[in-house]
Design a protein around this motif. Structure first.
Motif, PDB file in Angstrom:
ATOM      1  N   GLU A  48     -12.748  17.179  24.913  1.00 29.10           N
ATOM      2  CA  GLU A  48     -12.618  15.816  24.393  1.00 29.10           C
ATOM      3  C   GLU A  48     -13.755  14.943  24.904  1.00 29.10           C
ATOM      4  O   GLU A  48     -14.289  14.095  24.171  1.00 29.10           O
ATOM      5  N   MET A  49     -14.136  15.150  26.155  1.00 30.02           N
ATOM      6  CA  MET A  49     -15.222  14.380  26.750  1.00 30.02           C
ATOM      7  C   MET A  49     -16.524  14.608  25.982  1.00 30.02           C
ATOM      8  O   MET A  49     -17.239  13.651  25.638  1.00 30.02           O
ATOM      9  N   ILE A  50     -16.822  15.854  25.686  1.00 30.46           N
ATOM     10  CA  ILE A  50     -18.046  16.193  24.956  1.00 30.46           C
ATOM     11  C   ILE A  50     -18.025  15.566  23.563  1.00 30.46           C
ATOM     12  O   ILE A  50     -19.011  14.985  23.104  1.00 30.46           O
ATOM     13  N   GLU A  51     -16.869  15.656  22.905  1.00 31.78           N
ATOM     14  CA  GLU A  51     -16.744  15.101  21.554  1.00 31.78           C
ATOM     15  C   GLU A  51     -16.951  13.586  21.568  1.00 31.78           C
ATOM     16  O   GLU A  51     -17.645  13.031  20.706  1.00 31.78           O
ATOM     17  N   LYS A  77     -24.094   9.121  18.491  1.00 28.47           N
ATOM     18  CA  LYS A  77     -24.438   8.990  17.070  1.00 28.47           C
ATOM     19  C   LYS A  77     -24.205   7.565  16.601  1.00 28.47           C
ATOM     20  O   LYS A  77     -24.994   7.005  15.837  1.00 28.47           O
ATOM     21  N   LEU A  78     -23.117   6.961  17.068  1.00 30.68           N
ATOM     22  CA  LEU A  78     -22.768   5.600  16.683  1.00 30.68           C
ATOM     23  C   LEU A  78     -23.855   4.615  17.086  1.00 30.68           C
ATOM     24  O   LEU A  78     -24.223   3.716  16.328  1.00 30.68           O
ATOM     25  N   ASP A 113     -31.383  11.019  20.567  1.00 30.25           N
ATOM     26  CA  ASP A 113     -32.655  11.499  21.109  1.00 30.25           C
ATOM     27  C   ASP A 113     -32.788  11.245  22.605  1.00 30.25           C
ATOM     28  O   ASP A 113     -33.714  11.748  23.248  1.00 30.25           O
ATOM     29  N   LEU A 114     -31.844  10.478  23.182  1.00 24.84           N
ATOM     30  CA  LEU A 114     -31.909  10.175  24.614  1.00 24.84           C
ATOM     31  C   LEU A 114     -30.999  11.061  25.450  1.00 24.84           C
ATOM     32  O   LEU A 114     -31.045  11.003  26.692  1.00 24.84           O
ATOM     33  N   ILE A 115     -30.188  11.887  24.804  1.00 27.93           N
ATOM     34  CA  ILE A 115     -29.123  12.608  25.502  1.00 27.93           C
ATOM     35  C   ILE A 115     -29.629  13.397  26.716  1.00 27.93           C
ATOM     36  O   ILE A 115     -28.991  13.418  27.772  1.00 27.93           O
ATOM     37  N   ALA A 131     -23.235  -4.730  14.517  1.00 25.54           N
ATOM     38  CA  ALA A 131     -22.489  -3.899  13.565  1.00 25.54           C
ATOM     39  C   ALA A 131     -21.460  -3.041  14.289  1.00 25.54           C
ATOM     40  O   ALA A 131     -20.338  -2.845  13.812  1.00 25.54           O
ATOM     41  N   ILE A 132     -21.835  -2.547  15.462  1.00 28.42           N
ATOM     42  CA  ILE A 132     -20.915  -1.729  16.263  1.00 28.42           C
ATOM     43  C   ILE A 132     -19.759  -2.575  16.788  1.00 28.42           C
ATOM     44  O   ILE A 132     -18.594  -2.160  16.757  1.00 28.42           O
TER      45      ILE A 132
END
Length: 284
Positions: free
Chosen positions: A121-124, A131-132, A137-139, A186-187
Motif C-alpha cells: 500500500e505504501m508503494i502504491e 504522478k499527481l 522524474d524525481l523519485i 489544481a491538486i
C-alpha cells in the motif's frame, strides 16, 4: 458543524514582547477550503502552528483561550495522533525534508512508515502521489540535493500521501513558477472535492478568489474579516488592513464609483466577464 474552533485565543512565543495571536475567534468546517491572508507578521503562520499542535507542544510560550480540534482541546491532543489527522506543509520546504533519506521515494514514504502502512500500500500511495504532482522524474533523486521548488513539491507529496482529513498549507507556491503554482492549486481543489478540509496561507489572491470557499484576513495578530470568499474579497477596505483584493474586484469598485455599476462586484475573471456581459445586455 465546526471541526476546528478558536475561542478568545491569545498566544505569545517564549521571550516575545508582543502577541502573535490576540483574542482570536475562528471556526473551520469540515470539507471547506479556507484562504488565509494578511500582511507579513499578521499571525498567519502562528495560526497554522496552533491548528497543527506545534503551538503549544513544540514552541511552548503562553497560550490562553480554547482551541478545539475535533472535540478536544489542542493542549490535550497527543501530537503524534494529531499529525495523522492534520497534515502540515511548511512555508520553508528546506525545514520539511527529513535529511535522513537518500531518495525522494523514501522521503515521501517516511510518514507512511511511521504509521505502519503495509509495504504494498505504501508503494502504491507514493507512486500515485508522485504522478499527481508530476514528480515521477524525481523519485530516485537525493531529496537533499533538490532545488527549493522541487523540495516544495516533495514536501507536498509526503503530506498528501499520508491521506490526512485536514491539510494546513503555508504558502506552498512561494518557490514555484506559474505552471507549478497552477498545478498545486489544481491538486488542492482535487483534495477539496475528495472531502478534505484545507487551510491555505497564500499571497496569490486571484487564485484564492477562484478556489477558496471562505477567506480569513488577519491583521496585527487579530481577525479583521472572515466570511465567504465572494463577500470578503469584493471589499475594497481590505487594502486598508494590509490585504489584497483581486484585480477584477478593483475594476468593479472603480466602475461603481463612476456610476457604471455591475450587478455585483466580481472576484474572478469568469465572474467579471459574466457581469459585464449582463450589464451590456441590459443596455442594448
Amino acid at each position: 458543524m465546526s471541526f476546528i474552533t478558536l475561542q478568545d485565543v491569545s498566544y505569545k512565543y517564549p521571550l516575545a514582547k508582543t502577541f502573535a495571536l490576540k483574542h482570536v475567534d475562528l471556526s473551520f468546517e469540515k470539507g471547506k477550503f479556507y484562504g488565509i491572508i494578511g500582511q507579513n507578521g499578521a499571525g498567519k503562520t502562528t495560526l497554522c502552528n496552533l491548528v497543527r499542535g506545534l503551538v503549544p507542544h513544540f514552541y511552548g510560550g503562553s497560550l490562553t483561550g480554547k482551541t478545539i480540534i475535533d472535540g478536544t482541546d489542542v493542549k490535550k491532543w497527543d501530537t503524534d495522533q494529531l499529525a495523522t489527522q492534520i497534515g502540515y506543509v511548511f512555508q520553508n520546504p528546506f525545514t520539511q525534508i527529513s535529511g535522513v533519506k537518500e531518495t525522494v521515494f523514501e522521503e515521501i514514504a517516511l510518514g507512511l512508515e511511521n504509521l505502519g502502512i503495509p509495504k504494498d500500500e505504501m508503494i502504491e500511495r507514493v507512486i500515485r502521489v508522485c504522478k499527481l504532482l508530476k514528480i515521477e522524474d524525481l523519485i530516485k533523486r537525493d531529496p537533499n540535493a533538490l532545488s527549493g521548488g522541487q523540495r516544495q513539491r516533495v514536501a507536498f507529496a509526503a503530506i498528501i500521501a499520508m491521506d490526512s482529513d485536514t491539510l494546513v498549507i503555508d504558502e506552498p507556491t512561494s518557490q514555484l513558477d506559474p505552471e507549478g503554482t497552477a498545478d498545486v492549486f489544481a491538486i488542492i481543489q482535487l483534495l477539496k472535492e475528495q472531502g478534505k478540509t484545507v487551510l491555505l496561507v497564500e499571497h496569490k489572491i486571484d487564485l484564492l478568489a477562484e478556489y477558496a470557499d471562505e477567506i480569513v484576513v488577519l491583521e496585527k495578530a487579530q481577525v479583521a474579516f472572515q466570511g465567504p470568499a465572494q463577500e470578503v474579497l469584493q471589499n475594497p477596505t481590505l487594502l486598508e488592513h494590509g490585504a489584497q483584493i483581486p484585480q477584477v474586484a478593483l475594476l468593479g469598485s472603480k466602475l461603481k464609483e463612476k456610476g457604471i455599476g455591475l450587478a455585483h462586484i466580481p472576484i474572478t475573471q469568469k465572474d467579471a466577464i459574466a457581469a459585464i456581459e449582463e450589464r451590456l445586455g441590459g443596455e442594448s
